[in-house]
Design an enzyme around this catalytic site. Sequence first.
Site, short mmCIF file in Angstrom:
data_model
loop_
_atom_site.label_atom_id
_atom_site.label_comp_id
_atom_site.label_asym_id
_atom_site.label_seq_id
_atom_site.Cartn_x
_atom_site.Cartn_y
_atom_site.Cartn_z
CB SER A 137 -10.43 -4.25 -60.19
OG SER A 137 -10.81 -5.84 -60.81
CG HIS A 196 -8.46 -1.55 -58.08
ND1 HIS A 196 -7.53 -1.70 -58.16
CD2 HIS A 196 -9.52 -2.32 -58.01
CE1 HIS A 196 -7.02 -3.05 -58.16
NE2 HIS A 196 -8.71 -3.62 -57.94
CE LYS A 232 -6.59 -4.40 -54.33
NZ LYS A 232 -7.89 -4.79 -54.29
C1 PLP Z 1 -8.76 -6.24 -54.33
C2 PLP Z 1 -10.10 -6.41 -54.45
C3 PLP Z 1 -11.48 -6.17 -53.43
C4 PLP Z 1 -10.40 -6.87 -52.45
O1 PLP Z 1 -10.10 -6.63 -50.95
P1 PLP Z 1 -8.68 -6.96 -50.06
O2 PLP Z 1 -8.70 -5.59 -49.51
O3 PLP Z 1 -7.89 -7.38 -51.17
O4 PLP Z 1 -9.35 -8.49 -49.15
C5 PLP Z 1 -12.15 -5.59 -53.03
N1 PLP Z 1 -12.33 -5.27 -54.33
C6 PLP Z 1 -11.77 -5.41 -55.53
C7 PLP Z 1 -12.40 -3.99 -56.35
C8 PLP Z 1 -10.86 -5.30 -55.71
O5 PLP Z 1 -9.49 -5.39 -56.49
#
Ligand code: PLP
Length: 381
Positions: A176, A204, A235
């Site tokens: 991330s 991602h 996302k």
């Molecule tokens: C954003 C993210 C999460 C968490 O997901 P949410 O739905 O926002 O709780 C988990 N793993 C990674 C790698 C992330 O970037």
Amino acid sequence: MTQLAAQLAQLDDQRLRRRRRVVEGPQGAYLTVDGRRCLAFCSNDYLGLAGHPALVEAACAGAQEYGVGAAASHLISGHTGAHEALEAALATFVGMPRALYFSSGYMANLAVVPALVGGGDTVFSDRLNHACLIDAARLSRADVVVYPHLDLAALEQALATSRSPRKLVATDAVFSMDGDIAPLSELLALCERNDAWLLVDDAHGFGVLGPQGRGSAARFGVRSPRLIYMGTLGKAAGVSGAFVAGEADLVEWLVQRGRTYVFTTGTPPMLACALLVALRLIESEEWRRERLQDLAMRLHKGLAGTGFNLLASQTAIQPIIVGNNESTVVLGEKLLQAGVWVPAIRPPTVPEGTARLRISLSAAHSRDDVDRLVAALREVA
Ligand SMILES: *Cc1c(COP(=O)(O)O)cnc(C)c1O
């Protein structure tokens, strides 16, 4: 109390205190922040779907049909036809036997790891994994082996010498804060040889990578009963929540024993309604992924020769490593004064000494937007 005040003051001293900026209106390339309009490169809305009218319409229609709240957990009376339809569509989309919709990616990871391993077992975790995979491993009470970032030889060694009855390898598919991609075929082969589960967190990659945006597992064409795929839906999918896909028995076990699934209120059905539309757009609108690629190339070309250290990322995440916390924050503030919002990311989100400007691109951006970012960066350099 005084102790907390001292700890907060220490955050100020280290320039690590974070403050929330207040945004008005829908997500998009331009945001109104603390009352001012600026061009934003902060969000994970990679495909530009978060404010899409078709999703808004589907959410409104879903609220009309189901009301707003689910009012109970999924195992009592909070599980609707919209949730069922979404889970079936997600499983088909990623090409796996069954999928389970969670309230967030954080909750999904916290369900999976403790449901599969416990005391005496071992979780093998990449050093740059997301915080929620780290917390999930701790919550499980399994032993944790942290291997150096993408060091498959170290992982193989650790797996081969482990005496644990159950082993689980956990990895981000796209990291991330760096935007680099884990080699899922090799990781899966290691897991097969060593009788381990592979939990892939594709927060991602889902919607962005693979044919029609089917995600990182599809990009590498990996399939296996040992593969547990977690994709998030807040996302690229532009809404909220996450899903875990895998073998039918695995998913059924999560329904029975995933504590953050069982002991929480069902997600609002209107979100499932919006997500069904998001899935259709992800699948059919290839131009969104093409635009992302085009914008990333333009950014790299624009910054060539400026001395900015842009990582060689092939994804929407395009970080510039600055190093020092203070300088990173100052750069971020200068950019914001110029009307361009790029978040300054500091420890503990990234390792000490690697503070960075994390540019994230979106299909909501135009070429002109990227040119404006490049000009602002050259200005503050
Ligand atoms: C954003 C993210 C999460 C968490 O997901 P949410 O739905 O926002 O709780 C988990 N793993 C990674 C790698 C992330 O970037």
